[in-house]
Write a protein that holds these residues in place. Structure first.
Motif, short mmCIF file in Angstrom:
data_model
loop_
_atom_site.label_atom_id
_atom_site.label_comp_id
_atom_site.label_asym_id
_atom_site.label_seq_id
_atom_site.Cartn_x
_atom_site.Cartn_y
_atom_site.Cartn_z
N TYR A 1 15.32 -18.29 62.69
CA TYR A 1 16.16 -19.53 63.09
C TYR A 1 17.63 -19.25 63.28
O TYR A 1 18.25 -18.68 62.51
CB TYR A 1 15.80 -20.57 62.11
N ILE B 1 13.25 -24.91 56.80
CA ILE B 1 13.01 -23.94 58.05
C ILE B 1 11.55 -23.44 57.74
O ILE B 1 10.59 -23.26 58.68
CB ILE B 1 14.12 -22.81 57.94
N TYR C 1 13.20 -23.10 72.71
CA TYR C 1 12.95 -22.86 70.87
C TYR C 1 11.67 -23.37 70.69
O TYR C 1 11.13 -24.09 71.46
CB TYR C 1 14.12 -23.85 70.47
N LYS D 1 17.42 -24.00 65.03
CA LYS D 1 16.31 -23.68 66.18
C LYS D 1 15.89 -22.49 65.93
O LYS D 1 16.29 -21.54 65.81
CB LYS D 1 16.80 -24.01 67.44
N GLY D 2 14.15 -22.34 66.11
CA GLY D 2 13.54 -21.25 66.14
C GLY D 2 13.60 -20.34 67.24
O GLY D 2 13.10 -20.88 68.33
#
Ligand code: AMP
Length: 572
Positions: free
Chosen positions: A185, A108, A400, A194-195
């Motif tokens: 995230y 991440i 995202y 997913k951000g």
């Protein structure tokens, strides 16, 4: 068009704290410090000054607009200051969930391209474990003073030293309110995390909505205990909403057990408390065992997982505290619905009121909800037609971070939540199932697919399917259903031990059931709905006492509050 003649003042996050400093400067932020367990207290005016010192320090370190600054941190006053300092200089604060596996954390950080990462003493071992895998991080900064520097192999700075000599006035820039402010995230879907990239505008609007009386509410009189973590959807916006309202903000740091929370509730005259059901179970247990009351608490907002009826009744009927359920998502900043009663419910018997409060609630202003069938038809608001719950609004993600397209975003501009729900004609939404293949335990996600892949690496396993089953403490825990390879008869323990090596310990299924075959749909996909139906009476954590839920620390142990942290890290 005839334009209205009003000022075009961009909604800036820095403006929230300026407002609090000027209008509620003495109202306190109280923190239990993670590095010492001591209580720290100061007012919004002091927080405003120190966030300006931090803004200077970040600028000196070369953090430019749009660049990301990571945090691996508890709810503390320093984390609060960074929320404002980082976003205030037009950079992006990336809050990182420390409960993820270290590899995921590194992934991440690299995906977000964090330039600097701030971390609490508790998480020093994580930093030592991942620093070499995060080449883009230029500085690691401990969120404490030099006296609390732990032995580490990574070269670090300390927050207190960094800001100490900086001026406490900063010329905050004013820029486009659509600029990114915060990144979080989610692993609540399949595949890589997913951000979700919040903007200044979305954050300020969400905070304004959150302080409405029927949402979180409170006002300047409130003393709000924010148990919901700042690393998970910005603590549901409390670090913005509380200063906007001038409410006192109580931050529990790393100690989230019933006794520590009660000490804050009692000592800080807490009136509002916000967190996931597992936390409220812990507090309830403490209250009962120690015969304590909740004299000042008016309201508990419980969200992140369905609110158990017994918990609702225990607080409302046993302690006279109003309990409200909130539903939302990381992608929604997060507030979507709140379970409030309406005046026309006043005369209803308690059992009827409870039924209404167990629904996920009414959409808050700013969030539109609709339910859509499998073939894309919008279903009636009749309180029984269940379908895919979709939402839209100014604080809901439109895509995202660094991903062009995802199935969750519909062609006509809605976001598909992955929840299955119905709406009734009075506005109440009720979740009835989940389309996304994940398990939520104590407020955090386990990916069923990753768990199944891990299990299928075992030489004796032909097929595996993981489902979430109700659990009295963690709301949901995984059950793994396994088809062994022909001629093989692995044991539950062998499978659990194998998974423990591959996944975070708190992912290890509470139980493993062996079957001859799995129910498959037309395309060969395992029918999870059938499996959930088949095992619906299966009891985890009760009749079939498996090992207790695995210790939930994704982080290696430290000597710093080790036992307590180890026990309570996993309850979001
Ligand atoms: P997260 O993005 O981690 O905050 O998780 C959002 C998801 O948690 C939702 O899509 C739901 O599946 C679940 N969730 C959140 N709040 C509730 C609630 N009150 N009742 C049931 N499920 C919930």
């Amino acid at each position: 068009m005839m334009r209205g003649l009003m000022m075009d003042a961009p909604l800036m996050i820095s403006g929230i704290l300026r407002h609090a400093a000027l209008n509620h400067g003495g109202r306190e932020i109280v923190t239990r410090l993670p590095e010492s367990g001591e209580i720290h207290r100061y007012g919004y005016r002091d927080a405003w000054k120190r966030s300006q010192q931090a803004a200077h320090a970040l600028t000196k370190l070369g953090v430019a607009p749009g660049e990301r600054v990571g945090t691996i941190a508890w709810n503390t006053h320093r984390h609060f200051e960074l929320y404002y300092a980082v976003s205030g200089i037009e950079s992006v604060i990336h809050t990182i969930n420390p409960r993820l596996k270290p590899e995921q954390i590194a992934w991440i950080i690299n995906h977000a391209e964090d330039k600097i990462v701030f971390f609490d003493t508790t998480f020093a071992p994580i930093v030592d474990g991942i620093a070499q895998h995060c080449p883009g991080v230029e500085k690691w900064v401990l969120m404490a003073g030099a006296e609390h520097k732990p032995e580490m192999k990574t070269e670090i700075l300390t927050y207190e030293e960094l800001i100490a000599d900086e001026p406490d006035e900063f010329d905050w820039p004013v820029f486009d309110e659509h600029a990114a402010a915060c990144l979080c995230y989610t692993s609540g879907t399949t595949g890589d995390p997913k951000g979700v990239l919040y903007s200044h505008r979305s954050t300020v609007l969400h905070a304004m909505s959150s302080i409405a009386p029927d949402v979180i509410g409170g006002g300047a009189e409130a003393s709000i205990l924010a148990v919901v973590p700042m690393f998970h959807v910005s603590a549901w916006g409390l670090p913005y909403g509380a200063p906007m309202a001038g409410a006192k903000l109580v931050m529990p740091g790393a100690q989230l057990d019933g006794a520590s929370l009660y000490e804050l509730i009692d000592g800080e005259d807490v009136t509002y408390m916000v967190g996931v059901p597992t936390v409220w179970l812990g507090v309830l247990d403490y209250l009962r065992k120690n015969e304590k009351r909740l004299d000042k608490v008016e309201k508990i907002l419980s969200g992140g997982s369905a609110l158990p009826e017994a918990l609702l009744r225990a607080y409302e009927e046993g302690y006279g505290v109003t309990m409200q359920q909130g539903w939302g998502m990381t992608e929604m900043s997060p507030i979507g619905t709140i379970g409030t009663l309406k005046p026309n419910h006043d005369g209803l018997p308690q059992d009827e009121k409870v039924k209404i409060k167990l629904k996920q609630g009414l959409g808050v202003y700013g969030v539109e909800l609709r339910v859509v069938s499998e073939d894309g038809k919008i279903l009636p608001r009749d309180g029984k037609s269940s379908g895919h719950l979709q939402v839209r609004g100014p604080w809901i993600a439109s895509q995202y971070f660094k991903r062009d397209s995802d199935d969750q975003f519909t062609d006509d501009g809605w976001f598909d939540t992955g929840d299955i729900a119905h709406l009734d004609d009075d506005g109440y939404m009720t979740i009835t199932d989940r389309a996304k293949d994940v398990i939520k335990t104590g407020g955090e996600w386990i990916s069923s697919i990753d768990l199944e892949n891990a299990a299928m690496g075992h030489p004796d396993v032909a097929q595996a399917a993981a489902i979430g089953l109700p659990h009295p403490k963690w709301q949901e825990r995984p059950l793994l259903v396994v088809v062994p390879k022909e001629g093989c008869s692995p044991t539950e323990q062998q499978i659990q031990d194998y998974i423990a090596e591959k996944c975070a310990k708190w992912w290890v299924p509470d139980a493993v059931e062996f079957v001859e075959e799995l129910p498959l749909g037309a395309t060969g996909k395992v029918l999870k709905t059938d499996l959930r139906e088949r095992f619906k009476d299966y009891k985890l954590g009760e009749d079939k006492p498996k090992k207790a839920r695995p210790e939930t620390s994704a982080a290696p142990e430290t000597d710093n509050g080790g036992e307590k942290r180890k026990k309570f890290l996993g309850i979001f």
